[in-house]
Write an enzyme that holds these catalytic residues in place. Sequence first.
Site, PDB file in Angstrom:
ATOM      1  N   LYS A 143       0.840  -1.206   0.000  1.00 34.87           N
ATOM      2  CA  LYS A 143       0.000   0.000   0.000  1.00 34.87           C
ATOM      3  C   LYS A 143       0.868   1.246   0.000  1.00 34.87           C
ATOM      4  O   LYS A 143       0.621   2.196  -0.752  1.00 34.87           O
ATOM      5  CB  LYS A 143      -0.924   0.003   1.223  1.00 34.87           C
ATOM      6  CG  LYS A 143      -2.100  -0.940   1.074  1.00 34.87           C
ATOM      7  CD  LYS A 143      -2.839  -1.165   2.390  1.00 34.87           C
ATOM      8  CE  LYS A 143      -3.885  -2.264   2.214  1.00 34.87           C
ATOM      9  NZ  LYS A 143      -4.421  -2.762   3.488  1.00 34.87           N
ATOM     10  N   GLN A 162      -4.886  -1.454   9.499  1.00 32.96           N
ATOM     11  CA  GLN A 162      -4.890  -2.796   8.931  1.00 32.96           C
ATOM     12  C   GLN A 162      -5.558  -3.784   9.901  1.00 32.96           C
ATOM     13  O   GLN A 162      -5.257  -3.812  11.088  1.00 32.96           O
ATOM     14  CB  GLN A 162      -3.437  -3.229   8.653  1.00 32.96           C
ATOM     15  CG  GLN A 162      -3.281  -4.559   7.945  1.00 32.96           C
ATOM     16  CD  GLN A 162      -3.776  -4.555   6.509  1.00 32.96           C
ATOM     17  OE1 GLN A 162      -3.805  -3.524   5.842  1.00 32.96           O
ATOM     18  NE2 GLN A 162      -4.172  -5.708   6.024  1.00 32.96           N
ATOM     19  N   ASP A 172     -11.229   3.111   4.026  1.00 31.83           N
ATOM     20  CA  ASP A 172     -11.718   1.727   3.972  1.00 31.83           C
ATOM     21  C   ASP A 172     -13.244   1.685   3.814  1.00 31.83           C
ATOM     22  O   ASP A 172     -13.796   0.648   3.445  1.00 31.83           O
ATOM     23  CB  ASP A 172     -11.375   1.001   5.279  1.00 31.83           C
ATOM     24  CG  ASP A 172     -10.137   0.121   5.166  1.00 31.83           C
ATOM     25  OD1 ASP A 172      -9.869  -0.382   4.059  1.00 31.83           O
ATOM     26  OD2 ASP A 172      -9.458  -0.060   6.195  1.00 31.83           O
TER      27      ASP A 172
HETATM   28  N1  GUN Z   1      -7.163  -6.576   6.035  1.00 37.79           N
HETATM   29  C1  GUN Z   1      -7.455  -7.304   4.931  1.00 37.79           C
HETATM   30  N2  GUN Z   1      -8.111  -6.540   4.039  1.00 37.79           N
HETATM   31  C2  GUN Z   1      -8.217  -5.318   4.574  1.00 37.79           C
HETATM   32  C3  GUN Z   1      -8.778  -4.086   4.125  1.00 37.79           C
HETATM   33  O1  GUN Z   1      -9.339  -3.972   3.033  1.00 37.79           O
HETATM   34  N3  GUN Z   1      -8.692  -3.050   4.976  1.00 37.79           N
HETATM   35  C4  GUN Z   1      -8.106  -3.157   6.186  1.00 37.79           C
HETATM   36  N4  GUN Z   1      -8.064  -2.081   6.957  1.00 37.79           N
HETATM   37  N5  GUN Z   1      -7.564  -4.272   6.641  1.00 37.79           N
HETATM   38  C5  GUN Z   1      -7.629  -5.342   5.836  1.00 37.79           C
END
Ligand code: GUN
Length: 299
Positions: free
Chosen positions: A55, A99, A122
Amino acid sequence: MSEARIIDGKALAASVQERVAAAVSELRMKHSFVPGLAVVLVGDDPASRVYVRNKGRRTTEAGMKSFEYLLPADTTEKALLDRIRLLNESPEVHGILVQLPLPGQIDPARVIDAIDPDKDVDGFHVINAGRLAVGRPGLVPCTPLGCVLLAKQAREDLSGLEAVIIGRSNIVGKPLAQLLLRENCTVTIAHSRTRDLPEVARRADVLVAAVGRPELVRGEWIKAGAIVIDVGINRVRREDGKARLVGDVAFDEATAVAGAITPVPGGVGPMTIAMLLANTVKAACLQRGVPLPRMLEGL
Ligand code: GUN
């Protein structure tokens, strides 16, 4: 029987990323600011570390500012909430992503509630879930956004189609149902308690599998010509002992029946980060009160 068209998520993600990069340079030139994304990881889960690193890399590749916070596994909930408050107040940070999953001592709902809804890239905050449900502008979860764009690669107009989503999570199934409703699909959410799941799946013109069960969806579950979107990413052991990634759909069986299908890997996966970047630009424009650059329209 002809083989299904493979929908190339890697190529689509690359084109979204290019549009985001173009939008970021426009914002820098016309409005003198650069969108910023903060990603917070608590603990050292190896898979999460890889996601977070990717990311950060993509964020800087798109010309945006990336802020990474790698906090120890024994971080208290209060310490994390304090960090989020600082990020909420920072004018350089337009998007905040914590995350998941989080270590056991931290309640994820409290953490999501603490994020400023306008920085919630998100789209997990209840305010954004509510905005999506009633059709108001807001931030929408990245994976469902990617699923809709992928389905539209196969067919531009989804209006009137039967959509069946297998999986009712807050992250994928439920928000995706809202998005497909917005595309004028007739939407069914199926799940582990659904009676005769194969029969329900066979109704679908657009079939989305998002349950995390390797190769659950068989060829006989699929209507001829259907668009199949596979959200699953499951690590399974091959006969020779090596690890291999498979989706929630039995790909080889499905390609003989479907009209179009996303592969695993290379389908939904790459789209999630691309949509996160797009959400960060959207969030930044809303916060700065500037219109969304034209090249991001439709994302
Ligand atoms: N963990 C796995 N997928 C995601 C996501 O799309 N967002 C977040 N914050 N954590 C994740």
